[in-house]
Write an enzyme that holds these catalytic residues in place. Structure first.
Site, short mmCIF file in Angstrom:
data_model
loop_
_atom_site.label_atom_id
_atom_site.label_comp_id
_atom_site.label_asym_id
_atom_site.label_seq_id
_atom_site.Cartn_x
_atom_site.Cartn_y
_atom_site.Cartn_z
N LYS A 61 -5.24 3.99 4.68
CA LYS A 61 -4.82 3.20 3.60
C LYS A 61 -5.67 3.49 2.58
O LYS A 61 -5.28 3.78 1.37
CB LYS A 61 -4.80 1.67 3.89
CG LYS A 61 -3.69 1.23 4.83
CD LYS A 61 -3.72 -0.34 5.26
CE LYS A 61 -2.73 -0.49 6.17
NZ LYS A 61 -2.75 -1.69 6.78
N GLN A 105 -6.18 -6.81 7.39
CA GLN A 105 -5.50 -6.01 8.75
C GLN A 105 -5.30 -7.14 9.80
O GLN A 105 -6.34 -7.72 10.13
CB GLN A 105 -6.49 -4.95 8.94
CG GLN A 105 -5.88 -3.89 10.05
CD GLN A 105 -4.89 -3.41 9.46
OE1 GLN A 105 -4.61 -2.94 8.21
NE2 GLN A 105 -3.83 -3.04 10.44
N ASP A 128 1.16 -7.34 1.31
CA ASP A 128 1.71 -7.27 2.55
C ASP A 128 3.13 -8.08 2.70
O ASP A 128 4.05 -8.04 3.26
CB ASP A 128 1.16 -8.15 3.80
CG ASP A 128 0.14 -7.03 4.83
OD1 ASP A 128 0.94 -5.88 5.01
OD2 ASP A 128 -0.69 -7.25 4.99
N1 GUN Z 1 -1.27 -4.67 11.55
C1 GUN Z 1 -0.01 -3.84 11.84
N2 GUN Z 1 0.74 -3.85 10.87
C2 GUN Z 1 0.22 -4.29 10.06
C3 GUN Z 1 0.84 -4.69 8.66
O1 GUN Z 1 2.10 -4.45 8.00
N3 GUN Z 1 -0.11 -5.49 7.60
C4 GUN Z 1 -1.38 -5.63 8.13
N4 GUN Z 1 -1.88 -6.71 7.15
N5 GUN Z 1 -1.75 -5.65 9.42
C5 GUN Z 1 -0.93 -4.97 10.09
#
Ligand code: GUN
Length: 297
Positions: A61, A105, A128
């Site tokens: 990211k 996360q 998100d």
């Molecule tokens: N962990 C696995 N997929 C995701 C996601 O789409 N967003 C976040 N914040 N954590 C994750």
């Protein structure tokens, strides 16, 4: 002599990597526009603990943010961080006007209540799209921040079917909060006829046979094969499953790709289909967050 014309069936393999790249390039030019007007888009990424998969996701990211010119800030905490400490950190990020997007996360360590944390993020910074205000807004068809993976899937569908998805029957396999449910809401917003099937649904195969669009997001390796599909369906495979074949691990989706391919008009591969779209739409959402916070630009 009679001439027999055979309809050519050439299934299209949807190139998620290339489409994600064009999304990133769109974001990059929008970032330049905002930066030129004095707003520097900024994403805060919060990681608690040392989960190896989460570390890889966060690194990717941060790298993609750098590529599109979004400033990113990483906040890393030990696995024993308390919920109160994390909530205080989120309050700080919410209050900081130079930060536009906040991503915590997941998964979080077990002493921390995930829902309480996600609900603390300001809805306009919730890149998100997991905050209940955004979930509710999406269900009402309002223009809110929406979860990255299903939003990316809509883009992949439009790449194959054109912008107008109205009237198509879409079957979503899986009802998770991260993919299945928001996927269904996004398809409904596009005026599709939507059916959600899940672990308690009898006859999943027969339901899928009715579908113009199948979105598989269950986490069951190779579950969907040709017998589930109507001729010329478009298939989006969100699954990422690690399986052992010939003593080697291999990534496969929820769809048996080789079996399904001759049946479909278009299908995403795994890897290289939905995967790259998730991060691309995280970048797009960060920009959408900037827009929501600076509506005058
Ligand atoms: N962990 C696995 N997929 C995701 C996601 O789409 N967003 C976040 N914040 N954590 C994750």
């Amino acid at each position: 002599m009679s001439l027999v014309l055979l309809k050519q069936h050439s299934p299209k393999i949807i190139d998620g990597k290339a489409i994600a790249q064009s999304v990133l390039d769109e974001v990059k030019s929008d970032v330049e526009r905002y930066t030129a007007q004095g707003v520097e888009p900024c994403l805060a990424v919060v990681l608690v603990g040392e989960d190896p998969a989460s570390q890889v996701y966060v690194r990717n990211k941060v790298q993609k943010a750098a590529y599109v010119g979004i400033r990113s800030l990483e906040f890393r905490f030990d696995a024993d961080l308390s919920e109160d400490e994390l909530l205080t950190q989120i309050d700080r990020l919410n209050a900081d006007g130079s930060i536009h997007g906040i991503l915590v996360q997941l998964p979080l360590p077990k002493q921390i209540n995930e829902t309480r944390v996600l609900e603390r993020i300001h809805p306009q910074k919730d890149v998100d799209g997991f905050h209940s205000e955004n979930v509710g807004g999406l269900s009402q068809g309002r223009d809110v921040l929406t979860p990255c993976t299903p939003t990316g899937c809509i883009r992949l569908l439009k790449d194959s079917l054109g912008d107008d998805l109205s009237g198509l029957h879409a079957v979503v396999i899986g009802r998770s909060n991260i993919v299945g449910k928001p996927m269904a809401a996004l398809l409904l917003k596009e005026s599709c006829t939507v059916t959600v099937v899940h672990s308690k649904t009898p006859n999943i195969e027969q339901v899928c046979q009715q579908a113009d669009i199948v979105v598989a997001a269950v986490g069951k390796a190779n579950m969907v094969n040709a017998s589930y599909l109507k001729a010329d369906a478009v298939v989006i495979d969100v699954g990422i499953n690690r399986i052992m074949t010939h003593e080697k691990t291999r990534l496969v989706g929820d769809v048996d790709f080789e079996d399904a391919l001759p049946m479909v008009s278009a299908i995403t591969p795994v890897p290289g289909g939905v995967g790259p779209m998730t991060i691309a739409y995280l970048m797009k959402n960060t920009l959408q967050a900037v827009r929501l916070q600076h509506p005058q630009i």
